[in-house]
Design an enzyme around this catalytic site. Sequence first.
Site, PDB file in Angstrom:
ATOM      1  N   HIS A  33      43.662 -16.735  -3.080  1.00  0.00           N
ATOM      2  CA  HIS A  33      42.706 -17.756  -3.683  1.00  0.00           C
ATOM      3  C   HIS A  33      43.757 -18.984  -4.218  1.00  0.00           C
ATOM      4  CE1 HIS A  33      38.885 -16.333  -2.763  1.00  0.00           C
ATOM      5  NE2 HIS A  33      39.220 -15.126  -3.119  1.00  0.00           N
ATOM      6  N   THR A  34      44.868 -18.992  -3.964  1.00  0.00           N
ATOM      7  CA  THR A  34      45.662 -20.214  -4.383  1.00  0.00           C
ATOM      8  C   THR A  34      45.960 -21.144  -3.249  1.00  0.00           C
ATOM      9  OG1 THR A  34      47.614 -18.597  -3.502  1.00  0.00           O
ATOM     10  CG2 THR A  34      47.117 -18.512  -5.972  1.00  0.00           C
ATOM     11  N   ASP A  35      45.483 -20.825  -2.060  1.00  0.00           N
ATOM     12  CA  ASP A  35      45.897 -22.037  -0.900  1.00  0.00           C
ATOM     13  C   ASP A  35      45.144 -23.085  -1.121  1.00  0.00           C
ATOM     14  OD1 ASP A  35      43.551 -20.501  -0.077  1.00  0.00           O
ATOM     15  OD2 ASP A  35      44.446 -20.270   1.975  1.00  0.00           O
ATOM     16  N   SER A  66      32.603 -13.264  25.292  1.00  0.00           N
ATOM     17  CA  SER A  66      32.919 -12.505  24.377  1.00  0.00           C
ATOM     18  C   SER A  66      32.924 -10.981  24.960  1.00  0.00           C
ATOM     19  CB  SER A  66      32.414 -12.428  23.103  1.00  0.00           C
ATOM     20  OG  SER A  66      32.702 -11.341  22.343  1.00  0.00           O
ATOM     21  N   SER A 126      38.822 -14.343  12.163  1.00  0.00           N
ATOM     22  CA  SER A 126      38.328 -15.646  12.620  1.00  0.00           C
ATOM     23  C   SER A 126      39.178 -16.593  12.800  1.00  0.00           C
ATOM     24  CB  SER A 126      37.205 -16.112  11.651  1.00  0.00           C
ATOM     25  OG  SER A 126      37.775 -16.348  10.331  1.00  0.00           O
ATOM     26  N   ASP A 170      45.261 -18.459   6.449  1.00  0.00           N
ATOM     27  CA  ASP A 170      45.118 -17.614   7.696  1.00  0.00           C
ATOM     28  C   ASP A 170      45.527 -18.191   8.848  1.00  0.00           C
ATOM     29  OD1 ASP A 170      44.134 -16.513   5.242  1.00  0.00           O
ATOM     30  OD2 ASP A 170      41.835 -16.508   6.237  1.00  0.00           O
ATOM     31  N   TYR A 220      32.299 -17.665  -1.758  1.00  0.00           N
ATOM     32  CA  TYR A 220      33.690 -18.260  -1.764  1.00  0.00           C
ATOM     33  C   TYR A 220      33.823 -19.802  -2.077  1.00  0.00           C
ATOM     34  CZ  TYR A 220      38.223 -19.538   0.497  1.00  0.00           C
ATOM     35  OH  TYR A 220      39.483 -19.805   0.742  1.00  0.00           O
TER      36      TYR A 220
HETATM   37  C1  GLA Z   1      40.128 -16.385   2.859  1.00  0.00           C
HETATM   38  C2  GLA Z   1      40.538 -17.749   3.357  1.00  0.00           C
HETATM   39  C3  GLA Z   1      42.016 -18.240   2.885  1.00  0.00           C
HETATM   40  C4  GLA Z   1      42.235 -17.649   1.587  1.00  0.00           C
HETATM   41  C5  GLA Z   1      41.813 -16.295   1.293  1.00  0.00           C
HETATM   42  C6  GLA Z   1      41.998 -15.950  -0.177  1.00  0.00           C
HETATM   43  O1  GLA Z   1      40.854 -15.448   3.711  1.00  0.00           O
HETATM   44  O2  GLA Z   1      40.423 -17.871   4.648  1.00  0.00           O
HETATM   45  O3  GLA Z   1      42.245 -19.651   2.888  1.00  0.00           O
HETATM   46  O4  GLA Z   1      41.603 -18.586   0.530  1.00  0.00           O
HETATM   47  O5  GLA Z   1      40.551 -16.058   1.529  1.00  0.00           O
HETATM   48  O6  GLA Z   1      43.398 -15.834  -0.736  1.00  0.00           O
END
Ligand code: GLA
Length: 383
Positions: A33-35, A66, A126, A170, A220
Amino acid sequence: MDINQIKNKFKTLFGDNYSVYASPGRINLIGEHTDYNGGFVFPGAIDKSVVACIHLNGTNTVRAYSIDKENLREFRIDQEDLEGEQHWSKYIFGVCREIQKRGYTIGGFDTVFAGDVPIGAGMSSSAALESTYAFALNDLFHLGIDKFELARIGQMTEHNYVGVKCGIMDQFASLFGKKGHLMRLNCATMEFEYFPFDPKGYKLVLLDTIVKHELASSAYNKRRESCENACAHIAKRHPEVKYLSDASMAMLEEVKNEIPEEDYMRAKYVIGEKQRVLDVCDALGKGDYATVGERMYGTHYGMSKEYEVSCDELDFLNDLAKQCGVTGSRVMGGGFGGCTINLVKEGLYDKFIATAKEQFSKKFGYEPKVYDVVISDGARRID
Ligand code: GLA
């Protein structure tokens, strides 16, 4: 995963002409949760991917199948939106839209895909799907988009077509992954560095609680709003603070009484997490796995008690890891379910896994899934 199954299905539906692309899921050693707060993350791509056969069909229609959902979906390339709630095809549709919004011309294609990144386990299935198509379309239509922009195309697909206001980690990891290496990314500047990762005498293993939180995306987005609110208050006094990760604990204390208690706790976690990532990078350089592990436990505590994105099953596995003497353990990814990531001494591995399975199933009635982590390459053409 059986690539031949994907090829055979493609042949049955669309014929013999196709190219094959793949893009992986990811783990994240630390930096959660730093991005979206302009901080550091420390992910690596894994040996689980989405694989797709694709052929440009010369029309303006996309036909996508799919294998996992046994479902065919069609849309026009110039369509502005897709009907249907959270349908898997939104990810492919969103990527097509985001590419076109940037002024590039693409046409229709036929595609069949499957994946072995577990869905909802915090390994970014995803992002693997988005990155597969962003990478493939860029290649097949010779668009010349760089990988940073491909990552943003995936991220904006989440924002605009899926409804998750995610950060860049991600998609970045899925596109830039390199075998045997983790990547430390500064999400404010997008500067990154590859770190060889081969912890001698240790194993990285994921334990999947198989818990999926229904409201994960709204929860989120709410976390993100709390961070942005705390940051805005700090920036009023300290204009140099652009992202929450630029702020210090002292700055946060100054605004404590101006913001909701909840926002304060979220911000406290994020500011603490920034230091933990730097500590881990430093410790890795010295082969100091005890410190790496300690910081992982620190992250779990913060995610559970301050950021509140854990759940009983994850906390249980984390406690169990501690009791077994596992070096480091924490919830991985967005949270609200999914996996813990564990740094385990090789000699302890078998005992830990056996104990975790036994104790977890005694408490919750089923066994967690176990995935050994293999750090692998990012998006690529296969044939
Ligand atoms: C999910 C989000 C990422 C990131 C993580 C937590 O995976 O897609 O961007 O924020 O949660 O680090």
